[in-house]
Scaffold this motif. Structure first.
Motif, PDB file in Angstrom:
ATOM      1  N   GLU A  34     -13.736  -9.233 -13.472  1.00 12.60           N
ATOM      2  CA  GLU A  34     -15.158  -9.522 -13.336  1.00 12.60           C
ATOM      3  C   GLU A  34     -15.604 -10.617 -14.309  1.00 12.60           C
ATOM      4  OE1 GLU A  34     -18.977  -6.717 -13.827  1.00 12.60           O
ATOM      5  OE2 GLU A  34     -17.606  -6.114 -12.200  1.00 12.60           O
ATOM      6  N   GLU A  35     -14.930 -10.708 -15.453  1.00  9.53           N
ATOM      7  CA  GLU A  35     -15.253 -11.735 -16.436  1.00  9.53           C
ATOM      8  C   GLU A  35     -14.584 -13.069 -16.126  1.00  9.53           C
ATOM      9  OE1 GLU A  35     -14.477 -10.338 -20.368  1.00  9.53           O
ATOM     10  OE2 GLU A  35     -15.973  -8.742 -20.260  1.00  9.53           O
ATOM     11  N   GLY A  36     -13.777 -13.111 -15.083  1.00 15.59           N
ATOM     12  CA  GLY A  36     -13.201 -14.376 -14.651  1.00 15.59           C
ATOM     13  C   GLY A  36     -11.725 -14.536 -14.862  1.00 15.59           C
ATOM     14  N   ALA A  37     -11.068 -13.542 -15.463  1.00 15.73           N
ATOM     15  CA  ALA A  37      -9.622 -13.624 -15.651  1.00 15.73           C
ATOM     16  C   ALA A  37      -8.904 -13.364 -14.333  1.00 15.73           C
ATOM     17  CB  ALA A  37      -9.161 -12.621 -16.699  1.00 15.73           C
ATOM     18  N   ARG A  38      -7.650 -13.731 -14.293  1.00 10.35           N
ATOM     19  CA  ARG A  38      -6.789 -13.417 -13.160  1.00 10.35           C
ATOM     20  C   ARG A  38      -5.903 -12.252 -13.574  1.00 10.35           C
ATOM     21  NH1 ARG A  38      -1.843 -14.814 -10.704  1.00 10.35           N
ATOM     22  NH2 ARG A  38      -2.052 -15.060  -8.438  1.00 10.35           N
ATOM     23  N   VAL A  39      -5.739 -11.264 -12.703  1.00  7.09           N
ATOM     24  CA  VAL A  39      -4.940 -10.078 -13.006  1.00  7.09           C
ATOM     25  C   VAL A  39      -3.848  -9.943 -11.955  1.00  7.09           C
ATOM     26  CG1 VAL A  39      -4.934  -7.585 -13.372  1.00  7.09           C
ATOM     27  CG2 VAL A  39      -6.932  -8.939 -14.058  1.00  7.09           C
ATOM     28  N   ALA A  40      -2.604  -9.865 -12.414  1.00  7.87           N
ATOM     29  CA  ALA A  40      -1.457  -9.713 -11.523  1.00  7.87           C
ATOM     30  C   ALA A  40      -0.747  -8.405 -11.855  1.00  7.87           C
ATOM     31  CB  ALA A  40      -0.502 -10.890 -11.672  1.00  7.87           C
ATOM     32  N   LEU A  41      -0.088  -7.839 -10.857  1.00 11.38           N
ATOM     33  CA  LEU A  41       0.596  -6.554 -11.010  1.00 11.38           C
ATOM     34  C   LEU A  41       2.005  -6.652 -10.455  1.00 11.38           C
ATOM     35  CD1 LEU A  41       0.678  -3.429 -11.511  1.00 11.38           C
ATOM     36  CD2 LEU A  41      -0.326  -3.178  -9.213  1.00 11.38           C
ATOM     37  N   VAL A  42       2.957  -6.118 -11.217  1.00 10.34           N
ATOM     38  CA  VAL A  42       4.333  -5.946 -10.757  1.00 10.34           C
ATOM     39  C   VAL A  42       4.621  -4.453 -10.739  1.00 10.34           C
ATOM     40  CG1 VAL A  42       6.772  -6.392 -11.219  1.00 10.34           C
ATOM     41  CG2 VAL A  42       5.064  -8.164 -11.713  1.00 10.34           C
ATOM     42  N   THR A  43       5.123  -3.948  -9.610  1.00  7.84           N
ATOM     43  CA  THR A  43       5.478  -2.531  -9.464  1.00  7.84           C
ATOM     44  C   THR A  43       6.951  -2.454  -9.098  1.00  7.84           C
ATOM     45  OG1 THR A  43       3.223  -2.010  -8.743  1.00  7.84           O
ATOM     46  CG2 THR A  43       4.930  -0.375  -8.295  1.00  7.84           C
ATOM     47  N   ALA A  44       7.714  -1.724  -9.887  1.00 10.77           N
ATOM     48  CA  ALA A  44       9.170  -1.775  -9.769  1.00 10.77           C
ATOM     49  C   ALA A  44       9.736  -0.929  -8.644  1.00 10.77           C
ATOM     50  CB  ALA A  44       9.817  -1.370 -11.091  1.00 10.77           C
ATOM     51  N   THR A  45       9.106   0.225  -8.338  1.00 16.93           N
ATOM     52  CA  THR A  45       9.609   1.113  -7.287  1.00 16.93           C
ATOM     53  C   THR A  45       8.438   1.541  -6.403  1.00 16.93           C
ATOM     54  OG1 THR A  45       9.254   3.354  -8.179  1.00 16.93           O
ATOM     55  CG2 THR A  45      11.079   2.092  -9.120  1.00 16.93           C
ATOM     56  N   LEU A  46       8.747   2.196  -5.308  1.00 15.77           N
ATOM     57  CA  LEU A  46       7.698   2.736  -4.449  1.00 15.77           C
ATOM     58  C   LEU A  46       7.486   4.236  -4.667  1.00 15.77           C
ATOM     59  CD1 LEU A  46       8.264   0.842  -1.064  1.00 15.77           C
ATOM     60  CD2 LEU A  46       6.464   0.488  -2.781  1.00 15.77           C
ATOM     61  N   GLY A  47       8.128   4.800  -5.698  1.00 18.46           N
ATOM     62  CA  GLY A  47       7.897   6.210  -5.996  1.00 18.46           C
ATOM     63  C   GLY A  47       8.294   7.143  -4.875  1.00 18.46           C
ATOM     64  N   ASP A  54      -0.286  17.882  -1.469  1.00 18.25           N
ATOM     65  CA  ASP A  54      -0.407  19.320  -1.241  1.00 18.25           C
ATOM     66  C   ASP A  54      -1.799  19.609  -0.682  1.00 18.25           C
ATOM     67  OD1 ASP A  54      -0.107  22.047  -1.249  1.00 18.25           O
ATOM     68  OD2 ASP A  54      -0.439  22.274  -3.408  1.00 18.25           O
ATOM     69  N   PRO A  55      -1.907  19.747   0.663  1.00 19.63           N
ATOM     70  CA  PRO A  55      -0.828  19.717   1.656  1.00 19.63           C
ATOM     71  C   PRO A  55      -0.272  18.306   1.835  1.00 19.63           C
ATOM     72  CG  PRO A  55      -2.947  19.784   2.750  1.00 19.63           C
ATOM     73  CD  PRO A  55      -3.236  19.964   1.286  1.00 19.63           C
ATOM     74  N   PRO A  56       0.948  18.163   2.359  1.00 24.81           N
ATOM     75  CA  PRO A  56       1.564  16.847   2.499  1.00 24.81           C
ATOM     76  C   PRO A  56       0.746  15.912   3.379  1.00 24.81           C
ATOM     77  CG  PRO A  56       3.182  18.593   2.799  1.00 24.81           C
ATOM     78  CD  PRO A  56       1.840  19.253   2.794  1.00 24.81           C
ATOM     79  N   VAL A  57       0.679  14.662   2.985  1.00 17.64           N
ATOM     80  CA  VAL A  57      -0.012  13.657   3.790  1.00 17.64           C
ATOM     81  C   VAL A  57       0.956  12.912   4.709  1.00 17.64           C
ATOM     82  CG1 VAL A  57      -1.770  13.344   2.007  1.00 17.64           C
ATOM     83  CG2 VAL A  57       0.212  11.819   2.054  1.00 17.64           C
ATOM     84  N   CYS A  58       2.265  13.164   4.512  1.00 16.97           N
ATOM     85  CA  CYS A  58       3.269  12.479   5.333  1.00 16.97           C
ATOM     86  C   CYS A  58       4.599  13.198   5.170  1.00 16.97           C
ATOM     87  CB  CYS A  58       3.402  11.011   4.907  1.00 16.97           C
ATOM     88  SG  CYS A  58       4.017  10.804   3.216  1.00 16.97           S
ATOM     89  N   ALA A  65       6.543   4.064   2.671  1.00 19.17           N
ATOM     90  CA  ALA A  65       5.533   3.224   3.320  1.00 19.17           C
ATOM     91  C   ALA A  65       4.126   3.693   2.986  1.00 19.17           C
ATOM     92  CB  ALA A  65       5.744   3.226   4.836  1.00 19.17           C
ATOM     93  N   VAL A  66       3.946   5.000   2.905  1.00 20.89           N
ATOM     94  CA  VAL A  66       2.626   5.544   2.561  1.00 20.89           C
ATOM     95  C   VAL A  66       2.245   5.152   1.148  1.00 20.89           C
ATOM     96  CG1 VAL A  66       1.385   7.691   2.075  1.00 20.89           C
ATOM     97  CG2 VAL A  66       2.664   7.435   4.209  1.00 20.89           C
ATOM     98  N   ARG A  67       3.184   5.261   0.217  1.00 22.38           N
ATOM     99  CA  ARG A  67       2.864   4.928  -1.171  1.00 22.38           C
ATOM    100  C   ARG A  67       2.601   3.425  -1.337  1.00 22.38           C
ATOM    101  NH1 ARG A  67       5.130   8.114  -6.130  1.00 22.38           N
ATOM    102  NH2 ARG A  67       3.105   7.287  -6.796  1.00 22.38           N
ATOM    103  N   GLU A  68       3.311   2.611  -0.587  1.00 19.65           N
ATOM    104  CA  GLU A  68       3.000   1.176  -0.629  1.00 19.65           C
ATOM    105  C   GLU A  68       1.600   0.908  -0.103  1.00 19.65           C
ATOM    106  OE1 GLU A  68       4.433  -3.149   1.140  1.00 19.65           O
ATOM    107  OE2 GLU A  68       5.821  -1.452   1.219  1.00 19.65           O
TER     108      GLU A  68
END
Length: 253
Positions: A34-47, A54-58, A65-68
């Motif tokens: 919001e202040e104007g910076a750029r924010v990037a994210l790296v995620t190593a796994t899809l968990g 609970d109850p399961p969503v998939c 694919a759901v977690r992505e």
């Protein structure tokens, strides 16, 4: 005066799983974007070895694919500019080829050219092996990115100004302390209360993981307070003198 996009401020968050970003840095992503910076994210796994709800969503087969999809929704909510998925196997990140991970992260560091990198502390916040591994890989790559001898074809060397770790006491527990800034390792203490609702929305976007999230944030009676503070420990790049600072760029000029 608040910075603008022309200031070129860039934060790169490097985490192990979908939802780590929403637990650890959702508020600062909102604040600095919001202040104007750029924010990037790296995620190593899809968990993909995590729970499915609970109850399961998939089904178990559908979980990656759901977690992505959940992650991409959280990124959208938080206004994160860029998401890079490394695609390593959940709970096996520590066994990933060191040189390969180093090169991939160096390429991303040189492409994004952040001043600030945020990752887990060397204990992985809760000793999760993937958290520990991504902390190790990130620290290694930050140093390698500044050394032109590593992967010269991966772009010009880039020196990160500040590497930040999660704090020994997690932010949702720090927020309940009378003086959170007096806790060991709290070098940066950021009030993210204006964005606590967006942090809540991002956490809720990870529907398959909601029971764990609810236990930490939503089941207790003080959710707003728990969602309103984020804190980081300085790995290097300053931040201890007069700690805690209340701006991630404090002392960087």
């Amino acid at each position: 005066m608040k910075p603008t996009m022309t200031d070129g401020r860039i934060i790169l968050c490097v985490f192990a799983h979908p939802d780590d970003e929403s637990f650890m840095a959702a508020g600062v992503a909102c604040k600095y974007r919001e202040e104007g910076a750029r924010v990037a994210l790296v995620t190593a796994t899809l968990g993909e070895e995590g729970g499915a709800g609970d109850p399961p969503v998939c089904t178990r087969e559908e979980l990656p694919a759901v977690r992505e999809s959940e992650l991409r929704r959280a990124v959208e909510i938080l206004g994160i500019d860029s998401l890079d998925l490394l695609g390593y196997r959940d709970k096996q990140l520590a066994s990933a080829p060191t040189a390969e991970v180093r090169e991939r992260l160096v390429r991303l560091l040189r492409r994004h050219r952040p001043q600030i990198v945020i990752t887990f502390d060397p204990n992985g916040s809760n000793a999760h092996t993937d958290h520990v591994a991504i902390s190790r890989f990130t620290s290694d790559a930050v140093q390698a990115a500044a050394d032109a001898r590593f992967f010269p074809e991966a772009g010009a060397a880039h020196r990160v100004g500040r590497l930040l770790w999660t704090t020994p006491t997690p932010c949702w527990e720090l927020a309940l302390k009378e003086k959170p800034g007096d806790e060991p390792g709290v070098d940066f203490l950021i009030d993210v209360s204006p964005w606590w609702r967006r942090k809540e929305e991002a956490l809720r976007a990870h529907r398959s993981q909601f029971r764990n999230t609810a236990r930490l944030f939503f089941d207790p009676p003080d959710a707003e307070r728990r969602l309103s503070l984020e804190a980081f420990r300085s790995a290097w790049g300053g931040g201890r003198e007069g700690a805690p600072a209340h701006d991630l760029w404090s002392g960087m000029g």
